[in-house]
Design a protein around this motif. Structure first.
Motif, PDB file in Angstrom:
ATOM      1  N   GLU A   1       5.606   6.933   2.812  1.00 11.40           N
ATOM      2  CA  GLU A   1       6.219   7.225   3.088  1.00 11.40           C
ATOM      3  C   GLU A   1       7.922   7.130   3.187  1.00 11.40           C
ATOM      4  O   GLU A   1       8.623   6.050   3.092  1.00 11.40           O
ATOM      5  CB  GLU A   1       5.427   7.096   4.850  1.00 11.40           C
ATOM      6  CG  GLU A   1       4.761   8.086   4.810  1.00 11.40           C
ATOM      7  CD  GLU A   1       4.093   7.809   6.442  1.00 11.40           C
ATOM      8  OE1 GLU A   1       4.885   8.227   7.357  1.00 11.40           O
ATOM      9  OE2 GLU A   1       2.420   7.470   6.539  1.00 11.40           O
ATOM     10  N   PHE A   2       8.493   7.771   3.582  1.00 14.11           N
ATOM     11  CA  PHE A   2      10.045   7.749   3.458  1.00 14.11           C
ATOM     12  C   PHE A   2      10.820   8.724   4.649  1.00 14.11           C
ATOM     13  O   PHE A   2      10.093   9.745   4.342  1.00 14.11           O
ATOM     14  CB  PHE A   2      11.127   8.060   2.084  1.00 14.11           C
ATOM     15  CG  PHE A   2      10.043   7.576   1.100  1.00 14.11           C
ATOM     16  CD1 PHE A   2      11.845   6.314   1.037  1.00 14.11           C
ATOM     17  CD2 PHE A   2       9.666   8.023   0.118  1.00 14.11           C
ATOM     18  CE1 PHE A   2      11.170   5.681  -0.273  1.00 14.11           C
ATOM     19  CE2 PHE A   2       8.988   6.860  -0.444  1.00 14.11           C
ATOM     20  CZ  PHE A   2      10.064   5.919  -1.309  1.00 14.11           C
TER      21      PHE A   2
ATOM     22  N   PHE B   1      15.038  -0.153   1.408  1.00 10.40           N
ATOM     23  CA  PHE B   1      15.584  -1.466   2.651  1.00 10.40           C
ATOM     24  C   PHE B   1      15.748  -2.654   2.412  1.00 10.40           C
ATOM     25  O   PHE B   1      17.097  -2.820   2.621  1.00 10.40           O
ATOM     26  CB  PHE B   1      15.133  -0.888   4.042  1.00 10.40           C
ATOM     27  CG  PHE B   1      15.722  -1.635   4.919  1.00 10.40           C
ATOM     28  CD1 PHE B   1      16.771  -0.387   5.113  1.00 10.40           C
ATOM     29  CD2 PHE B   1      15.516  -2.241   5.867  1.00 10.40           C
ATOM     30  CE1 PHE B   1      18.066  -0.913   6.365  1.00 10.40           C
ATOM     31  CE2 PHE B   1      16.416  -2.283   6.711  1.00 10.40           C
ATOM     32  CZ  PHE B   1      17.474  -1.820   7.360  1.00 10.40           C
ATOM     33  N   GLU B   2      15.240  -3.442   2.506  1.00 12.65           N
ATOM     34  CA  GLU B   2      14.984  -5.510   2.105  1.00 12.65           C
ATOM     35  C   GLU B   2      15.905  -5.162   1.244  1.00 12.65           C
ATOM     36  O   GLU B   2      16.520  -6.562   1.245  1.00 12.65           O
ATOM     37  CB  GLU B   2      13.583  -5.611   2.727  1.00 12.65           C
ATOM     38  CG  GLU B   2      13.091  -5.109   4.106  1.00 12.65           C
ATOM     39  CD  GLU B   2      13.909  -6.043   5.171  1.00 12.65           C
ATOM     40  OE1 GLU B   2      14.851  -6.747   4.693  1.00 12.65           O
ATOM     41  OE2 GLU B   2      14.163  -5.085   6.545  1.00 12.65           O
TER      42      GLU B   2
ATOM     43  N   TYR C   1      12.866   3.439  -8.802  1.00 12.22           N
ATOM     44  CA  TYR C   1      12.692   2.306  -8.069  1.00 12.22           C
ATOM     45  C   TYR C   1      11.516   1.237  -7.665  1.00 12.22           C
ATOM     46  O   TYR C   1      11.376   0.098  -7.753  1.00 12.22           O
ATOM     47  CB  TYR C   1      13.123   1.581  -6.462  1.00 12.22           C
ATOM     48  CG  TYR C   1      15.507   2.331  -6.826  1.00 12.22           C
ATOM     49  CD1 TYR C   1      15.997   1.127  -7.245  1.00 12.22           C
ATOM     50  CD2 TYR C   1      15.596   3.109  -6.452  1.00 12.22           C
ATOM     51  CE1 TYR C   1      16.823   1.183  -7.189  1.00 12.22           C
ATOM     52  CE2 TYR C   1      17.045   3.716  -6.943  1.00 12.22           C
ATOM     53  CZ  TYR C   1      17.587   2.754  -7.022  1.00 12.22           C
ATOM     54  OH  TYR C   1      18.839   2.625  -7.005  1.00 12.22           O
ATOM     55  N   ARG C   2       9.955   2.499  -7.434  1.00 17.22           N
ATOM     56  CA  ARG C   2       8.569   2.202  -7.654  1.00 17.22           C
ATOM     57  C   ARG C   2       8.306   0.888  -6.167  1.00 17.22           C
ATOM     58  O   ARG C   2       7.971  -0.108  -6.457  1.00 17.22           O
ATOM     59  CB  ARG C   2       8.601   1.119  -9.057  1.00 17.22           C
ATOM     60  CG  ARG C   2       8.200   2.085 -10.297  1.00 17.22           C
ATOM     61  CD  ARG C   2       7.388   2.854  -9.849  1.00 17.22           C
ATOM     62  NE  ARG C   2       7.046   4.236 -10.966  1.00 17.22           N
ATOM     63  CZ  ARG C   2       6.474   5.105 -11.263  1.00 17.22           C
ATOM     64  NH1 ARG C   2       5.335   5.147 -10.537  1.00 17.22           N
ATOM     65  NH2 ARG C   2       6.541   5.902 -12.411  1.00 17.22           N
ATOM     66  N   LEU C   3       9.583   1.943  -5.042  1.00 12.60           N
ATOM     67  CA  LEU C   3       9.101   0.405  -4.252  1.00 12.60           C
ATOM     68  C   LEU C   3       9.817   1.807  -3.281  1.00 12.60           C
ATOM     69  O   LEU C   3       9.741   2.399  -3.263  1.00 12.60           O
ATOM     70  CB  LEU C   3      10.598  -0.250  -4.005  1.00 12.60           C
ATOM     71  CG  LEU C   3      10.986  -1.381  -4.676  1.00 12.60           C
ATOM     72  CD1 LEU C   3      12.587  -1.510  -4.335  1.00 12.60           C
ATOM     73  CD2 LEU C   3       9.915  -2.246  -5.312  1.00 12.60           C
ATOM     74  N   THR C   4       8.553   1.036  -2.079  1.00  9.10           N
ATOM     75  CA  THR C   4       8.343   1.731  -0.431  1.00  9.10           C
ATOM     76  C   THR C   4      10.061   1.924   0.060  1.00  9.10           C
ATOM     77  O   THR C   4      10.900   1.283  -0.623  1.00  9.10           O
ATOM     78  CB  THR C   4       7.431   0.976   0.320  1.00  9.10           C
ATOM     79  OG1 THR C   4       8.067  -0.732   0.396  1.00  9.10           O
ATOM     80  CG2 THR C   4       6.272   1.398  -0.825  1.00  9.10           C
ATOM     81  N   PHE C   5       9.449   2.212   0.898  1.00  9.10           N
ATOM     82  CA  PHE C   5      11.175   2.153   1.799  1.00  9.10           C
ATOM     83  C   PHE C   5      11.313   1.113   2.718  1.00  9.10           C
ATOM     84  O   PHE C   5      12.542   0.171   2.059  1.00  9.10           O
ATOM     85  CB  PHE C   5      11.463   3.558   2.598  1.00  9.10           C
ATOM     86  CG  PHE C   5      12.595   3.750   3.307  1.00  9.10           C
ATOM     87  CD1 PHE C   5      13.323   4.302   3.301  1.00  9.10           C
ATOM     88  CD2 PHE C   5      12.209   2.795   4.949  1.00  9.10           C
ATOM     89  CE1 PHE C   5      15.238   3.911   4.066  1.00  9.10           C
ATOM     90  CE2 PHE C   5      13.417   2.753   5.838  1.00  9.10           C
ATOM     91  CZ  PHE C   5      15.109   3.442   5.141  1.00  9.10           C
TER      92      PHE C   5
END
Length: 293
Positions: A78-79, A142-143, A134-138
């Protein structure tokens, strides 16, 4: 008497014997299907990720808010697509007790820290491409990279100015330039940071605060001394001008007397009380009575 012999025997039709287990299987299937679903909260967009089958990868079509089925090998990231405020602070917040303050320095390498907040959102159409890159969750993004770029942008701008510039009101100019740096990288990718602000004041080293305050006091004292000098000079100039004016008046009076002796006689008459001296000698009276007549 055996009570069981008094109860009527109930026979279940054969067709119902098959429907009962089928209903149980269907019910279990519904529970299993529900457990495989995921609800995307309002204000968010979903990105479907598949790890099995020929269509494995990131689905390019964003998922709207609502309930969606996850088949085996599928999950949804989710974003946020509405503006939300996030903070990087020294004190603990809703994300945990970690110290997330931003560190930076001025053009003399004097270290400082501060808390900042940003308002941002994700472009719904670009969410799948953002995850694919990026293959990253939001939260991970963000972090990680976003926080690093915010810190780098602030540091890049503060290194161009002095600590005195920041202390005397230049910090807002610096933070706005840092915001522009962040958006130059992230906005084309679908991340819009609409605001970047300081939370509270910048935390300067105490030795710098003492130095700035001492310099401020010295400047104030110098300004006060200059003001006193200006006042004294103005007073002296006024006295000089007064004396110059009096001298000029005396010069003009003397010139007038020299050219018109009658002026002296007239002044004497103006001051005379009308009484003649009781004792007179051979001296000429101070007023020529004949002329006065």
């Amino acid at each position: 008497m055996n009570m069981n012999t008094l109860r009527p025997k109930v026979s279940i039709p054969t067709r119902w014997k098959f429907l009962v287990p089928l209903g149980a299987v269907a019910l279990l299937g519904l529970f299993g299907l529900a457990s495989c679903g995921q609800t995307i909260q309002p204000g968010n967009v979903g990105v479907k990720i598949r790890t099995l089958g020929p269509s494995a990868g990131v689905d390019p079509t964003p998922l709207p808010s609502g309930w969606h089925i996850n088949l085996p090998g599928e999950r949804i990231a989710e974003f946020p697509v509405i503006q939300r405020t996030y903070t990087y602070t020294r004190e603990k917040d809703e994300r945990g007790p970690e110290n997330e303050e931003v560190t930076f320095s001025d053009n003399n390498a004097l270290p400082m820290t501060a808390d900042v907040q940003l308002v941002m959102r994700i472009d719904q159409a670009k969410a799948p491409a953002l995850y694919k890159r990026y293959r990253l969750t939001f939260d991970q993004m963000f972090e990680g990279p976003i926080r690093n770029d915010v810190r780098s942008a602030i540091a890049a701008e503060t290194e161009l100015v002095s600590v005195e510039f920041l202390y005397r009101g230049g910090r807002q100019q610096v933070i706005q330039k840092a915001l522009a740096r962040v958006n130059r990288k992230w906005e084309p990718q679908g991340v819009n940071v609409s605001q970047l602000d300081w939370i509270g004041t910048i935390r300067y080293p105490q030795v710098i605060l003492d130095s700035i305050q001492a310099k401020t006091k010295a400047d104030a004292d110098a300004s006060a001394a200059q003001a006193q000098v200006a006042v004294a000079k103005a007073q002296a100039d006024a006295k000089i001008e007064e004396a110059r004016g009096q001298a000029e008046a005396n010069r003009l009076l003397a010139q007038s007397i020299a050219s018109s002796p009658q002026v002296v006689q007239l002044r004497a008459i103006e001051k005379w009380d009308g009484k003649l001296p009781q004792v007179t000698g051979s001296a000429t009276p101070f007023i020529d009575l004949k002329k006065a007549d």
